[in-house]
Write a protein that holds these residues in place. Structure first.
Motif, PDB file in Angstrom:
ATOM      1  N   LEU A 114      43.236  39.902  35.258  1.00  0.00           N
ATOM      2  CA  LEU A 114      44.515  39.243  35.029  1.00  0.00           C
ATOM      3  C   LEU A 114      45.416  40.121  34.175  1.00  0.00           C
ATOM      4  CD1 LEU A 114      46.165  36.571  35.327  1.00  0.00           C
ATOM      5  CD2 LEU A 114      45.109  35.835  33.186  1.00  0.00           C
ATOM      6  N   LEU A 115      44.867  40.727  33.142  1.00  0.00           N
ATOM      7  CA  LEU A 115      45.647  41.605  32.274  1.00  0.00           C
ATOM      8  C   LEU A 115      46.119  42.849  33.015  1.00  0.00           C
ATOM      9  CD1 LEU A 115      43.428  41.320  29.070  1.00  0.00           C
ATOM     10  CD2 LEU A 115      45.712  40.356  29.392  1.00  0.00           C
ATOM     11  N   ARG A 116      45.369  43.271  34.033  1.00  0.00           N
ATOM     12  CA  ARG A 116      45.746  44.435  34.839  1.00  0.00           C
ATOM     13  C   ARG A 116      46.729  44.076  35.949  1.00  0.00           C
ATOM     14  NH1 ARG A 116      39.491  46.585  35.711  1.00  0.00           N
ATOM     15  NH2 ARG A 116      39.068  46.950  33.489  1.00  0.00           N
ATOM     16  N   GLY A 117      47.001  42.780  36.105  1.00  0.00           N
ATOM     17  CA  GLY A 117      47.868  42.353  37.191  1.00  0.00           C
ATOM     18  C   GLY A 117      47.181  42.356  38.532  1.00  0.00           C
ATOM     19  N   THR A 118      45.848  42.275  38.517  1.00  0.00           N
ATOM     20  CA  THR A 118      45.048  42.299  39.744  1.00  0.00           C
ATOM     21  C   THR A 118      44.534  40.902  40.048  1.00  0.00           C
ATOM     22  OG1 THR A 118      44.324  44.544  39.245  1.00  0.00           O
ATOM     23  CG2 THR A 118      43.040  43.319  40.878  1.00  0.00           C
ATOM     24  N   ARG A 119      44.795  40.414  41.247  1.00  0.00           N
ATOM     25  CA  ARG A 119      44.304  39.102  41.657  1.00  0.00           C
ATOM     26  C   ARG A 119      43.134  39.296  42.615  1.00  0.00           C
ATOM     27  NH1 ARG A 119      49.941  38.185  41.501  1.00  0.00           N
ATOM     28  NH2 ARG A 119      50.507  36.518  40.063  1.00  0.00           N
ATOM     29  N   SER A 120      41.961  39.404  42.073  1.00  0.00           N
ATOM     30  CA  SER A 120      40.793  39.658  42.910  1.00  0.00           C
ATOM     31  C   SER A 120      39.934  38.407  43.012  1.00  0.00           C
ATOM     32  CB  SER A 120      39.967  40.806  42.319  1.00  0.00           C
ATOM     33  OG  SER A 120      39.499  40.465  41.033  1.00  0.00           O
ATOM     34  N   PHE A 121      38.955  38.475  43.883  1.00  0.00           N
ATOM     35  CA  PHE A 121      38.002  37.383  44.008  1.00  0.00           C
ATOM     36  C   PHE A 121      37.046  37.387  42.817  1.00  0.00           C
ATOM     37  CE2 PHE A 121      39.068  38.483  48.463  1.00  0.00           C
ATOM     38  CZ  PHE A 121      39.678  37.282  48.808  1.00  0.00           C
TER      39      PHE A 121
ATOM     40  N   ILE B  99      29.503  44.302  30.038  1.00  0.00           N
ATOM     41  CA  ILE B  99      30.935  44.101  30.260  1.00  0.00           C
ATOM     42  C   ILE B  99      31.761  45.235  29.666  1.00  0.00           C
ATOM     43  CG2 ILE B  99      31.175  42.697  28.172  1.00  0.00           C
ATOM     44  CD1 ILE B  99      33.120  42.324  31.515  1.00  0.00           C
ATOM     45  N   ASP B 100      31.233  45.925  28.647  1.00  0.00           N
ATOM     46  CA  ASP B 100      31.993  47.013  28.039  1.00  0.00           C
ATOM     47  C   ASP B 100      32.147  48.205  28.972  1.00  0.00           C
ATOM     48  OD1 ASP B 100      32.549  45.708  25.663  1.00  0.00           O
ATOM     49  OD2 ASP B 100      30.677  46.364  24.712  1.00  0.00           O
ATOM     50  N   ASP B 101      31.336  48.251  30.031  1.00  0.00           N
ATOM     51  CA  ASP B 101      31.523  49.280  31.051  1.00  0.00           C
ATOM     52  C   ASP B 101      32.695  48.947  31.964  1.00  0.00           C
ATOM     53  OD1 ASP B 101      29.348  50.699  30.111  1.00  0.00           O
ATOM     54  OD2 ASP B 101      27.928  49.809  31.548  1.00  0.00           O
ATOM     55  N   TYR B 102      33.160  47.689  31.922  1.00  0.00           N
ATOM     56  CA  TYR B 102      34.207  47.230  32.843  1.00  0.00           C
ATOM     57  C   TYR B 102      35.589  47.253  32.213  1.00  0.00           C
ATOM     58  CZ  TYR B 102      36.412  44.544  36.580  1.00  0.00           C
ATOM     59  OH  TYR B 102      37.233  44.152  37.607  1.00  0.00           O
ATOM     60  N   TRP B 103      35.696  46.716  30.995  1.00  0.00           N
ATOM     61  CA  TRP B 103      37.033  46.624  30.403  1.00  0.00           C
ATOM     62  C   TRP B 103      37.248  47.677  29.334  1.00  0.00           C
ATOM     63  CZ3 TRP B 103      36.557  40.916  28.301  1.00  0.00           C
ATOM     64  CH2 TRP B 103      35.561  40.847  27.320  1.00  0.00           C
ATOM     65  N   THR B 104      38.534  47.955  29.076  1.00  0.00           N
ATOM     66  CA  THR B 104      38.894  48.895  28.030  1.00  0.00           C
ATOM     67  C   THR B 104      38.883  48.183  26.682  1.00  0.00           C
ATOM     68  OG1 THR B 104      41.260  48.404  28.113  1.00  0.00           O
ATOM     69  CG2 THR B 104      40.420  50.057  29.676  1.00  0.00           C
ATOM     70  N   PRO B 105      38.857  48.921  25.576  1.00  0.00           N
ATOM     71  CA  PRO B 105      38.927  48.267  24.266  1.00  0.00           C
ATOM     72  C   PRO B 105      40.159  47.384  24.104  1.00  0.00           C
ATOM     73  CG  PRO B 105      38.172  50.523  24.001  1.00  0.00           C
ATOM     74  CD  PRO B 105      38.566  50.372  25.444  1.00  0.00           C
ATOM     75  N   ALA B 106      41.303  47.813  24.647  1.00  0.00           N
ATOM     76  CA  ALA B 106      42.522  46.999  24.546  1.00  0.00           C
ATOM     77  C   ALA B 106      42.387  45.715  25.356  1.00  0.00           C
ATOM     78  CB  ALA B 106      43.736  47.800  25.007  1.00  0.00           C
ATOM     79  N   GLU B 107      41.843  45.823  26.569  1.00  0.00           N
ATOM     80  CA  GLU B 107      41.627  44.629  27.390  1.00  0.00           C
ATOM     81  C   GLU B 107      40.631  43.693  26.729  1.00  0.00           C
ATOM     82  OE1 GLU B 107      42.372  46.727  31.773  1.00  0.00           O
ATOM     83  OE2 GLU B 107      40.344  46.529  30.943  1.00  0.00           O
ATOM     84  N   LYS B 108      39.599  44.246  26.135  1.00  0.00           N
ATOM     85  CA  LYS B 108      38.595  43.436  25.447  1.00  0.00           C
ATOM     86  C   LYS B 108      39.223  42.631  24.322  1.00  0.00           C
ATOM     87  CE  LYS B 108      34.233  43.828  22.888  1.00  0.00           C
ATOM     88  NZ  LYS B 108      33.149  44.755  22.445  1.00  0.00           N
ATOM     89  N   ALA B 109      40.069  43.296  23.533  1.00  0.00           N
ATOM     90  CA  ALA B 109      40.704  42.610  22.411  1.00  0.00           C
ATOM     91  C   ALA B 109      41.597  41.478  22.895  1.00  0.00           C
ATOM     92  CB  ALA B 109      41.513  43.605  21.584  1.00  0.00           C
ATOM     93  N   GLN B 110      42.399  41.728  23.931  1.00  0.00           N
ATOM     94  CA  GLN B 110      43.287  40.689  24.459  1.00  0.00           C
ATOM     95  C   GLN B 110      42.494  39.537  25.075  1.00  0.00           C
ATOM     96  OE1 GLN B 110      46.071  43.648  26.624  1.00  0.00           O
ATOM     97  NE2 GLN B 110      47.336  41.841  26.258  1.00  0.00           N
ATOM     98  N   ALA B 111      41.489  39.881  25.868  1.00  0.00           N
ATOM     99  CA  ALA B 111      40.696  38.845  26.527  1.00  0.00           C
ATOM    100  C   ALA B 111      39.938  38.002  25.505  1.00  0.00           C
ATOM    101  CB  ALA B 111      39.728  39.479  27.521  1.00  0.00           C
ATOM    102  N   GLN B 112      39.404  38.638  24.475  1.00  0.00           N
ATOM    103  CA  GLN B 112      38.665  37.879  23.479  1.00  0.00           C
ATOM    104  C   GLN B 112      39.571  36.933  22.699  1.00  0.00           C
ATOM    105  OE1 GLN B 112      36.445  40.921  21.298  1.00  0.00           O
ATOM    106  NE2 GLN B 112      34.625  40.474  22.501  1.00  0.00           N
ATOM    107  N   ASN B 113      40.835  37.298  22.521  1.00  0.00           N
ATOM    108  CA  ASN B 113      41.788  36.361  21.905  1.00  0.00           C
ATOM    109  C   ASN B 113      41.973  35.133  22.779  1.00  0.00           C
ATOM    110  OD1 ASN B 113      42.292  37.850  19.592  1.00  0.00           O
ATOM    111  ND2 ASN B 113      44.014  38.958  20.479  1.00  0.00           N
ATOM    112  N   MET B 114      42.045  35.335  24.100  1.00  0.00           N
ATOM    113  CA  MET B 114      42.232  34.226  25.028  1.00  0.00           C
ATOM    114  C   MET B 114      40.964  33.384  25.170  1.00  0.00           C
ATOM    115  SD  MET B 114      44.319  36.434  27.900  1.00  0.00           S
ATOM    116  CE  MET B 114      44.808  35.099  28.977  1.00  0.00           C
ATOM    117  N   LEU B 115      39.825  34.004  24.941  1.00  0.00           N
ATOM    118  CA  LEU B 115      38.528  33.326  25.112  1.00  0.00           C
ATOM    119  C   LEU B 115      37.899  32.935  23.776  1.00  0.00           C
ATOM    120  CD1 LEU B 115      37.093  35.694  27.874  1.00  0.00           C
ATOM    121  CD2 LEU B 115      37.830  33.338  28.211  1.00  0.00           C
TER     122      LEU B 115
END
Length: 326
Positions: free
Chosen positions: A244-251, A259-275
């Motif tokens: 979602l943060l990347r603007g990608t609408r995937s299945f 999970i740290d192999d998948y997201w960047t540190p910036a994405e992790k920080a944003q996602a963890q705020n939302m979660l």
């Protein structure tokens, strides 16, 4: 004991299709009522290939037809996308088909991106009319009045219960002013939860529908037999937030080991705020998390998202969550 309910995302996973997602939602509704969940809702989203609930009222009907007693509804309908009379006709019809079981939660966000907003013929002014549209919709569910020239058939007299949904202070103020139950979306926007609940409760005005505040809190909960397995299952949702943060609408994607192999540190920080309000773990961990959340918020009800890739594992998650409250 705080009531538990379900918000089903009607996820389309890699390797399945929209029909499977809708049938899984129907199957979840049938199981959920056997586990004593209070209600199950689906939400209106558009132009998202991984979510199959765009035609929300039809998915609600599919779920209601596959169950017997659990309340089924929208959490929610994005009212600025629709004329109130059309939503009244749809949900009035649902109430005639499944009497005493239909809920209608209302939001003012578009449930999509700005390009799709234009395809929906929705404008900024439509969102600004949200309070007036809620009251117009409410009137269509009441008995027809003398001289009333426009009625929503067959909605008149059904008195379908309305909810206001929100992730900010606006929804809290509107729900309080109209005397309606309030559901806060802390499963993706937890920052304003406590402030919104305080506004809602302090400003609440009794209404025909509700004589005192009733607050439902959205929360992500994923349960498995062990903390480690639940954490692994949670990577599906974490990947969805990263996408979602990347603007990608995937299945919906299967869980991964790290999970740290998948997201960047910036994405992790944003996602963890939302979660930030998520509860993930074994039944013991989940029980403690639920108790702490209810103690902090005073929630009358929790509405739970358990965004697990495999349908059987998701059923198991909801079964374990329910078992913590028995």
């Amino acid at each position: 004991m705080t009531k538990l309910s379900i918000l089903d995302l009607v996820r389309v996973t890699e390797g399945t299709d929209a029909r499977t997602a809708m049938d899984n939602a129907r199957d979840l509704a049938a199981h959920a009522e056997s586990w004593d969940y209070n209600r199950i809702w689906v939400a209106e989203h558009h132009n998202m290939a991984g979510i199959a609930s765009a035609a929300t009222s039809l998915v609600v009907s599919h779920m209601a037809a596959g169950s017997k007693k659990i309340r089924v509804g929208a959490g929610g309908i994005m009212l600025p996308n629709h004329a109130p009379i059309v939503i009244a006709e749809q949900f009035g019809t649902l109430e005639r088909l499944y009497p005493g079981r239909i809920d209608l939660g209302l939001g003012r966000a578009p449930g999509t991106d700005q390009i799709t907003v234009r395809a929906l013929r929705t404008t900024h002014e439509d969102a600004e009319r949200f309070p007036q549209d809620v009251m117009e919709l409410q009137a269509f569910f009441k008995p027809v009045q003398p001289g009333q020239r426009v009625q929503a058939v067959p909605a008149a007299g059904t008195n379908v219960p309305l909810w206001i949904l929100g992730s900010s202070h606006f929804g809290a103020m509107l729900a309080a002013e109209l005397g309606l139950p309030y559901a806060f979306a802390s499963h993706f926007a937890p920052a304003h939860l406590m402030a919104a609940l305080e506004i809602y409760r302090s400003r609440f005005k009794p209404s025909e529908q509700l004589d005192k505040p009733y607050a439902m809190v959205g929360v992500n909960i994923i349960a498995a037999d062990t903390d480690a397995e639940a954490q692994r299952l949670s990577t599906t949702q974490k990947m969805s937030f990263a996408n979602l943060l990347r603007g990608t609408r995937s299945f919906s994607q299967p869980p991964i080991d790290n999970i740290d192999d998948y997201w960047t540190p910036a994405e992790k920080a944003q996602a963890q705020n939302m979660l930030a309000r998520s509860i993930v773990g074994s039944p013991e961990t989940v029980s403690k998390g639920i108790d702490a959340l209810v103690s902090e918020t005073g929630a009358d009800e929790l509405i739970i998202v358990s965004d697990v890739y495999d349908h059987n594992a998701r059923l198991r998650s909801f079964e374990l969550i329910a078992s913590t409250q028995n």
